[in-house]
Design a protein around this motif. Structure first.
Motif, mmCIF file in Angstrom:
data_model
loop_
_atom_site.group_PDB
_atom_site.id
_atom_site.type_symbol
_atom_site.label_atom_id
_atom_site.label_comp_id
_atom_site.label_asym_id
_atom_site.label_seq_id
_atom_site.Cartn_x
_atom_site.Cartn_y
_atom_site.Cartn_z
ATOM 1 N N ARG A 28 -6.620 -1.922 88.361
ATOM 2 C CA ARG A 28 -7.747 -2.811 88.671
ATOM 3 C C ARG A 28 -7.628 -3.488 90.025
ATOM 4 O O ARG A 28 -8.535 -4.229 90.427
ATOM 5 C CB ARG A 28 -7.852 -3.897 87.594
ATOM 6 C CG ARG A 28 -8.048 -3.348 86.199
ATOM 7 C CD ARG A 28 -8.126 -4.461 85.179
ATOM 8 N NE ARG A 28 -8.297 -3.957 83.827
ATOM 9 C CZ ARG A 28 -8.383 -4.725 82.744
ATOM 10 N NH1 ARG A 28 -8.325 -6.051 82.879
ATOM 11 N NH2 ARG A 28 -8.532 -4.185 81.555
ATOM 12 N N GLY A 29 -6.522 -3.280 90.711
ATOM 13 C CA GLY A 29 -6.352 -3.963 91.984
ATOM 14 C C GLY A 29 -5.252 -3.330 92.806
ATOM 15 O O GLY A 29 -4.846 -2.188 92.579
ATOM 16 N N SER A 30 -4.728 -4.109 93.755
ATOM 17 C CA SER A 30 -3.724 -3.598 94.674
ATOM 18 C C SER A 30 -2.356 -3.524 94.007
ATOM 19 O O SER A 30 -2.083 -4.208 93.011
ATOM 20 C CB SER A 30 -3.634 -4.496 95.909
ATOM 21 O OG SER A 30 -3.129 -5.773 95.562
ATOM 22 N N LEU A 31 -1.483 -2.707 94.582
ATOM 23 C CA LEU A 31 -0.125 -2.583 94.072
ATOM 24 C C LEU A 31 0.642 -3.886 94.233
ATOM 25 O O LEU A 31 1.428 -4.269 93.354
ATOM 26 C CB LEU A 31 0.598 -1.448 94.802
ATOM 27 C CG LEU A 31 2.074 -1.235 94.429
ATOM 28 C CD1 LEU A 31 2.205 -0.924 92.944
ATOM 29 C CD2 LEU A 31 2.678 -0.116 95.271
ATOM 30 N N ALA A 32 0.425 -4.590 95.349
ATOM 31 C CA ALA A 32 1.132 -5.851 95.580
ATOM 32 C C ALA A 32 0.789 -6.871 94.498
ATOM 33 O O ALA A 32 1.669 -7.538 93.952
ATOM 34 C CB ALA A 32 0.773 -6.399 96.963
ATOM 35 N N ARG A 33 -0.489 -6.989 94.174
ATOM 36 C CA ARG A 33 -0.904 -7.942 93.131
ATOM 37 C C ARG A 33 -0.348 -7.526 91.777
ATOM 38 O O ARG A 33 0.115 -8.366 90.999
ATOM 39 C CB ARG A 33 -2.430 -8.011 93.081
ATOM 40 C CG ARG A 33 -2.974 -8.941 92.003
ATOM 41 C CD ARG A 33 -4.496 -9.025 92.071
ATOM 42 N NE ARG A 33 -5.036 -9.887 91.039
ATOM 43 C CZ ARG A 33 -5.332 -9.474 89.808
ATOM 44 N NH1 ARG A 33 -5.138 -8.198 89.482
ATOM 45 N NH2 ARG A 33 -5.818 -10.313 88.917
ATOM 46 N N ALA A 34 -0.372 -6.228 91.492
ATOM 47 C CA ALA A 34 0.151 -5.739 90.221
ATOM 48 C C ALA A 34 1.642 -6.009 90.106
ATOM 49 O O ALA A 34 2.137 -6.378 89.037
ATOM 50 C CB ALA A 34 -0.137 -4.237 90.082
ATOM 51 N N THR A 35 2.375 -5.828 91.207
ATOM 52 C CA THR A 35 3.808 -6.082 91.194
ATOM 53 C C THR A 35 4.109 -7.548 90.931
ATOM 54 O O THR A 35 5.035 -7.886 90.177
ATOM 55 C CB THR A 35 4.427 -5.653 92.535
ATOM 56 O OG1 THR A 35 4.156 -4.270 92.758
ATOM 57 C CG2 THR A 35 5.933 -5.883 92.540
ATOM 58 N N VAL A 36 3.330 -8.427 91.521
ATOM 59 C CA VAL A 36 3.514 -9.860 91.290
ATOM 60 C C VAL A 36 3.274 -10.202 89.829
ATOM 61 O O VAL A 36 4.067 -10.919 89.189
ATOM 62 C CB VAL A 36 2.577 -10.674 92.199
ATOM 63 C CG1 VAL A 36 2.567 -12.142 91.784
ATOM 64 C CG2 VAL A 36 3.002 -10.547 93.653
ATOM 65 N N LEU A 37 2.202 -9.686 89.262
ATOM 66 C CA LEU A 37 1.888 -9.979 87.862
ATOM 67 C C LEU A 37 2.967 -9.441 86.924
ATOM 68 O O LEU A 37 3.352 -10.098 85.951
ATOM 69 C CB LEU A 37 0.527 -9.377 87.497
ATOM 70 C CG LEU A 37 -0.688 -10.024 88.159
ATOM 71 C CD1 LEU A 37 -1.965 -9.282 87.778
ATOM 72 C CD2 LEU A 37 -0.796 -11.491 87.762
ATOM 73 N N GLY A 38 3.460 -8.237 87.220
ATOM 74 C CA GLY A 38 4.537 -7.687 86.408
ATOM 75 C C GLY A 38 5.797 -8.530 86.479
ATOM 76 O O GLY A 38 6.456 -8.778 85.462
ATOM 77 N N GLY A 39 6.128 -8.997 87.688
ATOM 78 C CA GLY A 39 7.305 -9.835 87.854
ATOM 79 C C GLY A 39 7.172 -11.174 87.147
ATOM 80 O O GLY A 39 8.126 -11.664 86.532
ATOM 81 N N LEU A 40 5.997 -11.769 87.214
ATOM 82 C CA LEU A 40 5.787 -13.045 86.530
ATOM 83 C C LEU A 40 5.848 -12.876 85.021
ATOM 84 O O LEU A 40 6.307 -13.771 84.304
ATOM 85 C CB LEU A 40 4.432 -13.634 86.946
ATOM 86 C CG LEU A 40 4.303 -14.041 88.411
ATOM 87 C CD1 LEU A 40 2.926 -14.627 88.686
ATOM 88 C CD2 LEU A 40 5.393 -15.034 88.809
#
Length: 236
Positions: A99-111
């Protein structure tokens, strides 16, 4: 799992001639491959060995104090918790990536992984973990993370080899691989945090209400620190 943002700050890229000459770009990429990737793999191996030694020592302490049963229960519970937390983070990353960028997805996964980790510590504490078991939990968590770093370093090495065979530019992959070495301190910090949280929650289970947001704040700080380190020019 630990989110990283790979941003290269290569000083050569500021040179217009370097950008315009593919041969020079390939040469700098080869240099990064020769320097960064072996270093990352060495650091990953050292981290795995250190984690194994710490886990073995903590396990021996638990066996001596409480017997093999509690030691096995704590070790298996920690590994299972790490796998569940990592799987949850990867699922969130995959869902967000669509649904979005890889950077945003990586942040959400890390959180996600950061928020769930104190819950694993609470589960371990409720199993009756005293301070020796808490030490074993931290060491086992560290070992799991170290193995993940080592696997990631090997994956980057394969990516570099494939890129060289295909004539692709290896510099970006090598820079990403070098980030594995920067994770050593983070994984060590996680092991200490898991041990401390498990011991604390064994005494005050309600402290999980504070540890969950605290873990998320720590993850955000780690991500920002990783971005600043990755943005520095090579050699500085």
């Amino acid at each position: 799992m630990e989110p990283t943002t790979t941003t290269t700050g290569c000083e050569h890229c500021a040179d217009p001639a370097h950008r315009a000459d593919p041969a020079r770009r390939a040469e700098s990429g080869s240099t990064a491959e020769a320097v960064d990737t072996p270093k990352a793999r060495r650091q990953a191996r050292v981290l795995v060995l250190s984690g194994a030694v710490l886990a073995g020592a903590a396990g021996a302490l638990v066996v001596a104090r409480s017997g093999a049963g509690p030691a096995l229960l704590t070790a298996v519970g920690t590994v299972a918790g790490w796998l569940l937390v990592t799987a949850a983070g990867l699922l969130v990353l995959a869902a967000a990536r669509g649904r979005g960028s890889l950077a945003r997805a990586t942040v959400l996964g890390g959180l996600t992984t950061a928020a769930l980790t104190p819950l694993v510590c609470l589960a371990l504490a409720l199993l009756g973990a005293a301070w020796p078991e808490a030490l074993l939990a931290g060491a086992a968590w560290l070992l799991c993370g170290a193995v993940a770093v080592a696997v990631r370093a090997r994956a980057y090495q394969r990516l570099l080899s494939a890129g060289a065979a295909d004539g692709a530019r290896p510099g970006a992959a090598a820079a990403a691989g070098s980030s594995a070495g920067r994770q050593a301190g983070w994984w060590l910090g996680q092991g200490v945090a898991v041990a401390a949280a498990t011991a604390l929650l064994g005494a005050v289970p309600a402290a999980v209400l504070v540890l969950v947001p605290l873990a998320v704040v720590g993850a955000v700080a780690q991500m920002r620190g990783g971005q600043r380190v990755a943005a520095r020019p090579h050699g500085r």
